[in-house]
Motif scaffolding. Structure first.
Motif, PDB file in Angstrom:
ATOM      1  N   ALA A  47       0.809  -1.092  -0.101  1.00  0.00           N
ATOM      2  CA  ALA A  47      -0.066  -0.018   0.005  1.00  0.00           C
ATOM      3  C   ALA A  47       0.742   1.030  -0.018  1.00  0.00           C
ATOM      4  CB  ALA A  47      -0.880   0.182   1.035  1.00  0.00           C
ATOM      5  N   VAL A  48       0.746   1.995  -0.995  1.00  0.00           N
ATOM      6  CA  VAL A  48       1.567   3.285  -1.213  1.00  0.00           C
ATOM      7  C   VAL A  48       0.876   4.603  -0.835  1.00  0.00           C
ATOM      8  CG1 VAL A  48       3.113   2.087  -2.446  1.00  0.00           C
ATOM      9  CG2 VAL A  48       1.358   3.249  -3.694  1.00  0.00           C
ATOM     10  N   GLU A  49      -0.586   4.388  -1.062  1.00  0.00           N
ATOM     11  CA  GLU A  49      -1.650   5.513  -0.714  1.00  0.00           C
ATOM     12  C   GLU A  49      -2.626   4.798   0.127  1.00  0.00           C
ATOM     13  OE1 GLU A  49      -2.511   8.489  -3.710  1.00  0.00           O
ATOM     14  OE2 GLU A  49      -0.764   8.223  -4.552  1.00  0.00           O
ATOM     15  N   LEU A  50      -3.293   5.789   1.051  1.00  0.00           N
ATOM     16  CA  LEU A  50      -4.618   5.149   1.547  1.00  0.00           C
ATOM     17  C   LEU A  50      -5.576   5.992   1.530  1.00  0.00           C
ATOM     18  CD1 LEU A  50      -2.828   3.437   4.541  1.00  0.00           C
ATOM     19  CD2 LEU A  50      -4.075   2.285   2.887  1.00  0.00           C
ATOM     20  N   PRO A  51      -6.517   6.453   0.353  1.00  0.00           N
ATOM     21  CA  PRO A  51      -7.256   7.113   0.130  1.00  0.00           C
ATOM     22  C   PRO A  51      -8.688   6.954   0.677  1.00  0.00           C
ATOM     23  CG  PRO A  51      -7.116   6.245  -1.975  1.00  0.00           C
ATOM     24  CD  PRO A  51      -6.185   5.540  -0.874  1.00  0.00           C
ATOM     25  N   GLY A  52      -9.043   6.531   2.066  1.00  0.00           N
ATOM     26  CA  GLY A  52     -10.353   6.165   2.406  1.00  0.00           C
ATOM     27  C   GLY A  52     -10.407   4.755   2.191  1.00  0.00           C
ATOM     28  N   LYS A  53     -11.504   4.360   1.670  1.00  0.00           N
ATOM     29  CA  LYS A  53     -11.888   2.747   1.413  1.00  0.00           C
ATOM     30  C   LYS A  53     -11.377   2.207   0.333  1.00  0.00           C
ATOM     31  CE  LYS A  53     -16.644   4.215   3.299  1.00  0.00           C
ATOM     32  NZ  LYS A  53     -18.243   4.107   2.911  1.00  0.00           N
ATOM     33  N   GLY A  54      -9.958   2.280   0.346  1.00  0.00           N
ATOM     34  CA  GLY A  54      -9.185   1.526  -0.613  1.00  0.00           C
ATOM     35  C   GLY A  54      -7.823   1.954  -0.452  1.00  0.00           C
ATOM     36  N   PHE A  55      -6.954   1.309  -1.463  1.00  0.00           N
ATOM     37  CA  PHE A  55      -5.513   1.762  -1.215  1.00  0.00           C
ATOM     38  C   PHE A  55      -4.804   1.742  -2.787  1.00  0.00           C
ATOM     39  CE2 PHE A  55      -5.726  -2.675  -1.483  1.00  0.00           C
ATOM     40  CZ  PHE A  55      -4.569  -3.485  -2.282  1.00  0.00           C
ATOM     41  N   LEU A  56      -3.830   2.282  -3.051  1.00  0.00           N
ATOM     42  CA  LEU A  56      -3.140   2.135  -3.940  1.00  0.00           C
ATOM     43  C   LEU A  56      -1.892   1.467  -3.961  1.00  0.00           C
ATOM     44  CD1 LEU A  56      -5.026   4.682  -4.335  1.00  0.00           C
ATOM     45  CD2 LEU A  56      -3.375   5.775  -6.178  1.00  0.00           C
ATOM     46  N   ALA A  57      -1.268   0.829  -4.976  1.00  0.00           N
ATOM     47  CA  ALA A  57      -0.192  -0.029  -5.009  1.00  0.00           C
ATOM     48  C   ALA A  57       0.152   0.172  -6.209  1.00  0.00           C
ATOM     49  CB  ALA A  57      -0.496  -1.459  -4.650  1.00  0.00           C
ATOM     50  N   ASP A  58       1.741  -0.025  -6.532  1.00  0.00           N
ATOM     51  CA  ASP A  58       2.468  -0.017  -7.705  1.00  0.00           C
ATOM     52  C   ASP A  58       2.553  -1.398  -7.936  1.00  0.00           C
ATOM     53  OD1 ASP A  58       2.834   2.709  -8.211  1.00  0.00           O
ATOM     54  OD2 ASP A  58       4.372   2.662  -6.680  1.00  0.00           O
ATOM     55  N   VAL A  59       2.239  -1.958  -9.424  1.00  0.00           N
ATOM     56  CA  VAL A  59       2.633  -3.092  -9.759  1.00  0.00           C
ATOM     57  C   VAL A  59       3.665  -3.356 -10.924  1.00  0.00           C
ATOM     58  CG1 VAL A  59       1.433  -5.150 -10.941  1.00  0.00           C
ATOM     59  CG2 VAL A  59      -0.031  -3.491  -9.558  1.00  0.00           C
ATOM     60  N   SER A  60       4.594  -4.017 -10.563  1.00  0.00           N
ATOM     61  CA  SER A  60       6.023  -3.956 -11.297  1.00  0.00           C
ATOM     62  C   SER A  60       5.540  -4.843 -12.735  1.00  0.00           C
ATOM     63  CB  SER A  60       7.003  -4.573 -10.659  1.00  0.00           C
ATOM     64  OG  SER A  60       6.878  -5.765 -10.560  1.00  0.00           O
ATOM     65  N   ARG A  61       6.503  -4.470 -13.812  1.00  0.00           N
ATOM     66  CA  ARG A  61       6.551  -5.193 -14.737  1.00  0.00           C
ATOM     67  C   ARG A  61       6.762  -6.594 -14.599  1.00  0.00           C
ATOM     68  NH1 ARG A  61       3.880  -4.936 -18.795  1.00  0.00           N
ATOM     69  NH2 ARG A  61       4.182  -2.823 -18.753  1.00  0.00           N
ATOM     70  N   GLU A  62       7.391  -6.995 -13.548  1.00  0.00           N
ATOM     71  CA  GLU A  62       7.646  -8.444 -13.262  1.00  0.00           C
ATOM     72  C   GLU A  62       6.546  -9.154 -12.902  1.00  0.00           C
ATOM     73  OE1 GLU A  62       9.347 -12.167 -11.900  1.00  0.00           O
ATOM     74  OE2 GLU A  62       9.983 -10.605 -13.592  1.00  0.00           O
ATOM     75  N   THR A  63       5.643  -8.514 -12.137  1.00  0.00           N
ATOM     76  CA  THR A  63       4.405  -8.894 -11.698  1.00  0.00           C
ATOM     77  C   THR A  63       3.429  -9.033 -12.756  1.00  0.00           C
ATOM     78  OG1 THR A  63       4.797  -7.878  -9.288  1.00  0.00           O
ATOM     79  CG2 THR A  63       2.224  -8.728 -10.001  1.00  0.00           C
ATOM     80  N   LEU A  64       3.375  -8.132 -13.557  1.00  0.00           N
ATOM     81  CA  LEU A  64       2.332  -8.062 -14.735  1.00  0.00           C
ATOM     82  C   LEU A  64       2.686  -9.212 -15.665  1.00  0.00           C
ATOM     83  CD1 LEU A  64       2.354  -4.149 -15.435  1.00  0.00           C
ATOM     84  CD2 LEU A  64       0.397  -5.511 -14.636  1.00  0.00           C
ATOM     85  N   ASP A  65       4.081  -9.592 -15.712  1.00  0.00           N
ATOM     86  CA  ASP A  65       4.477 -10.414 -16.730  1.00  0.00           C
ATOM     87  C   ASP A  65       4.247 -12.074 -16.094  1.00  0.00           C
ATOM     88  OD1 ASP A  65       5.340  -8.785 -18.612  1.00  0.00           O
ATOM     89  OD2 ASP A  65       7.564  -8.804 -17.940  1.00  0.00           O
ATOM     90  N   CYS A  66       4.341 -12.017 -14.876  1.00  0.00           N
ATOM     91  CA  CYS A  66       3.956 -13.320 -14.251  1.00  0.00           C
ATOM     92  C   CYS A  66       2.745 -13.576 -13.474  1.00  0.00           C
ATOM     93  CB  CYS A  66       5.036 -13.296 -13.248  1.00  0.00           C
ATOM     94  SG  CYS A  66       6.910 -13.397 -13.641  1.00  0.00           S
ATOM     95  N   THR A  67       1.861 -12.800 -13.684  1.00  0.00           N
ATOM     96  CA  THR A  67       0.369 -13.049 -12.929  1.00  0.00           C
ATOM     97  C   THR A  67      -0.504 -12.687 -13.967  1.00  0.00           C
ATOM     98  OG1 THR A  67       0.336 -11.075 -12.166  1.00  0.00           O
ATOM     99  CG2 THR A  67       1.415 -12.280 -10.851  1.00  0.00           C
ATOM    100  N   ALA A  68      -1.809 -12.943 -13.548  1.00  0.00           N
ATOM    101  CA  ALA A  68      -2.998 -12.717 -14.321  1.00  0.00           C
ATOM    102  C   ALA A  68      -3.625 -11.327 -13.998  1.00  0.00           C
ATOM    103  CB  ALA A  68      -4.002 -13.582 -14.225  1.00  0.00           C
ATOM    104  N   MET A  69      -2.556 -10.429 -13.540  1.00  0.00           N
ATOM    105  CA  MET A  69      -3.111  -9.020 -13.244  1.00  0.00           C
ATOM    106  C   MET A  69      -3.438  -8.267 -14.585  1.00  0.00           C
ATOM    107  SD  MET A  69      -1.565  -7.847  -9.663  1.00  0.00           S
ATOM    108  CE  MET A  69      -2.982  -6.636  -9.565  1.00  0.00           C
TER     109      MET A  69
END
Length: 224
Positions: A51-73
């Motif tokens: 979690a890099v930001e917590l704007p109330g009822k949720g959160f923001l996160a950074d998704v790396s290229r490695e994660t994008l390549d290795c998952t179904a995100m």
């Protein structure tokens, strides 16, 4: 570290390209964020994100290229439902099994069949992960800790009870759906331990499934 017991179904609010990778905004539904602070880990469909930001009822996160390549995100879009789990604490009930949030591969739903009030799913794993999947063993599918009820080659069967269907995104699964898979932690470490001192040598296998029969034979583990 997680347990694979889903705490909430959330949804993707936005996916924003950012410097070659993606920043994701997740709305967390009923997930209690009162004890979450910046830098904490939350699993999204089994992917450990920070979690890099917590704007109330949720959160923001950074998704790396490695994660994008290795998952179904990469399959997610605005409005997509997602499984959510906060990182476990020393007092958390370990109702599932130990889950790292590091996806080993992407599987595919092959079939869906009703069985009384339950639903049976047949899922095809990548071939290199097949040896880690055992009858009555544990596997994580999109962050959900599940028991393998049957294995046939690289395909395995899951029987999902009504509670799990209602508390996770599995109710929406249909044939062709891509899912994040994480094999049991013990299987991963056991394979690495079998290398012994050779694990420190350049060129030793680094990823699950890379210790092949030919590798073992070439390094003297298999005797004729």
């Amino acid at each position: 570290m997680f347990t694979g017991i889903i705490e909430s179904i959330g949804s993707i609010r936005a996916l924003t390209p950012k410097g070659g990778d993606v920043r994701v905004h997740v709305e967390t539904g009923k997930l209690d964020l009162s004890d979450v602070k910046l830098g904490d880990s939350i699993a999204v469909n089994g992917v450990c994100l920070t979690a890099v930001e917590l704007p109330g009822k949720g959160f923001l996160a950074d998704v790396s290229r490695e994660t994008l390549d290795c998952t179904a995100m990469n399959d997610l879009k605005s409005g997509s439902p997602v499984n959510l789990e906060k990182a476990l604490t020393p007092t958390t009930r370990l109702g599932g099994h130990l889950v790292s949030g590091h996806v080993d591969g992407v599987g595919e739903v092959v079939s869906r069949t009703d069985n009384a009030r339950a639903v049976e799913f047949r899922i095809r794993a990548p071939k290199e992960l097949a040896k880690y999947i055992a009858h009555k063993g544990s596997i994580t599918v999109d962050g959900t800790s599940l028991t393998v009820n049957a294995v046939d080659g690289a395909e395995f069967m899951l029987t999902i009870i009504p509670h799990t269907l209602s508390e996770t995104i599995m109710a929406s699964y249909r044939p062709g759906r891509r899912v994040n898979l994480e094999v049991d932690l013990l299987a991963r470490y056991l394979e690495r331990l079998l290398l012994g001192d050779k694990a420190a040598e350049p060129g030793s296998p680094q990823k699950p499934g890379n210790i092949t029969e030919s590798f073992l034979a070439a390094n003297g583990y298999l005797k004729s």
